[in-house]
Scaffold this motif. Structure first.
Motif, short mmCIF file in Angstrom:
data_model
loop_
_atom_site.label_atom_id
_atom_site.label_comp_id
_atom_site.label_asym_id
_atom_site.label_seq_id
_atom_site.Cartn_x
_atom_site.Cartn_y
_atom_site.Cartn_z
N GLU A 33 -9.38 37.16 5.31
CA GLU A 33 -9.23 36.72 6.70
C GLU A 33 -8.77 37.86 7.59
OE1 GLU A 33 -8.06 35.05 4.04
OE2 GLU A 33 -9.48 33.38 4.10
N ARG A 34 -7.81 38.63 7.12
CA ARG A 34 -7.30 39.75 7.92
C ARG A 34 -8.34 40.85 8.08
NH1 ARG A 34 -1.80 40.37 8.44
NH2 ARG A 34 -2.41 41.89 10.00
N VAL A 35 -9.11 41.12 7.04
CA VAL A 35 -10.17 42.14 7.13
C VAL A 35 -11.25 41.67 8.10
CG1 VAL A 35 -11.99 43.33 5.84
CG2 VAL A 35 -9.68 43.18 4.89
N VAL A 36 -11.59 40.38 8.04
CA VAL A 36 -12.57 39.83 8.99
C VAL A 36 -12.06 40.00 10.42
CG1 VAL A 36 -13.59 37.67 9.83
CG2 VAL A 36 -13.69 38.24 7.39
N CYS A 125 -5.09 39.28 -7.46
CA CYS A 125 -3.96 39.91 -6.78
C CYS A 125 -4.49 41.24 -6.26
CB CYS A 125 -2.80 40.15 -7.74
SG CYS A 125 -1.97 38.65 -8.24
N GLU A 126 -4.54 41.37 -4.95
CA GLU A 126 -5.13 42.55 -4.31
C GLU A 126 -4.17 43.04 -3.23
OE1 GLU A 126 -8.00 43.88 -5.26
OE2 GLU A 126 -9.17 42.27 -6.16
N ASN A 127 -4.49 44.19 -2.66
CA ASN A 127 -3.71 44.71 -1.54
C ASN A 127 -4.61 45.51 -0.62
OD1 ASN A 127 -3.25 47.83 -1.77
ND2 ASN A 127 -3.18 47.01 -3.86
N VAL A 128 -4.21 45.55 0.64
CA VAL A 128 -4.84 46.41 1.64
C VAL A 128 -3.73 46.99 2.49
CG1 VAL A 128 -6.27 46.47 3.73
CG2 VAL A 128 -7.07 45.23 1.72
#
Length: 154
Positions: A33-36, A125-128
């Motif tokens: 959602e944040r990347v979009v 579990c990911e991160n950006v």
């Protein structure tokens, strides 16, 4: 077939360190959602370097004219309004991959981390980390261009 290092073919951007970054956002959840949102808010084409790029929401959010380079993947979707290239050999054991994961808004920010642009990544579990810094964005844009130069059209 002998393994051919992609690093030997790419004329990489220079390594760098940053004593100060204007602003850093760290994302651990709701990443897609944040990347979009980041992509939709961009007023210019983005540069995307992603090992795998199959997240329909993210791909649709990229501004027209954006460019994408991804690993040589046989299951690539159609990229409307997006110029895409692939790099590396066919997938398989011990084959070199382009394994980067970053999106650059030139002159503004770079988003990078473990997140692959895939629907499946929503389960992981990911991160950006979003680095709001023109200098760092320029370094990543240079790296994108170096990889783009050795990539081939889809």
């Amino acid at each position: 077939m002998a393994n051919v290092s992609l690093n030997a073919r790419v004329e990489h951007a220079h390594n760098a360190s940053a004593a100060e970054v204007q602003r850093v956002d760290v994302l651990f959840h709701d990443i897609e959602e944040r990347v979009v949102e980041l992509c939709e808010q961009a007023s210019q084409p983005l540069l995307v370097c992603a090992a795998w790029a199959r997240a329909p929401r993210v791909l649709r959010a990229l501004p027209a004219g954006s460019r994408l380079v991804c690993t040589n993947d046989v299951r690539l979707p159609t990229y409307d309004g997006l110029t895409a290239r692939k790099v590396g050999l066919a997938r398989g054991s011990r084959r070199p991959l382009m394994h980067n994961k970053f999106i650059v808004r030139p002159g503004r920010w770079v988003a990078t981390g473990s997140y692959n642009l895939t629907a499946h990544s929503r389960l992981n579990c990911e991160n950006v980390v979003v680095l709001h810094d023109a200098r760092l964005a320029a370094l990543y844009a240079d790296e994108f261009e170096a990889i783009w130069a050795v990539a081939r059209p889809l």
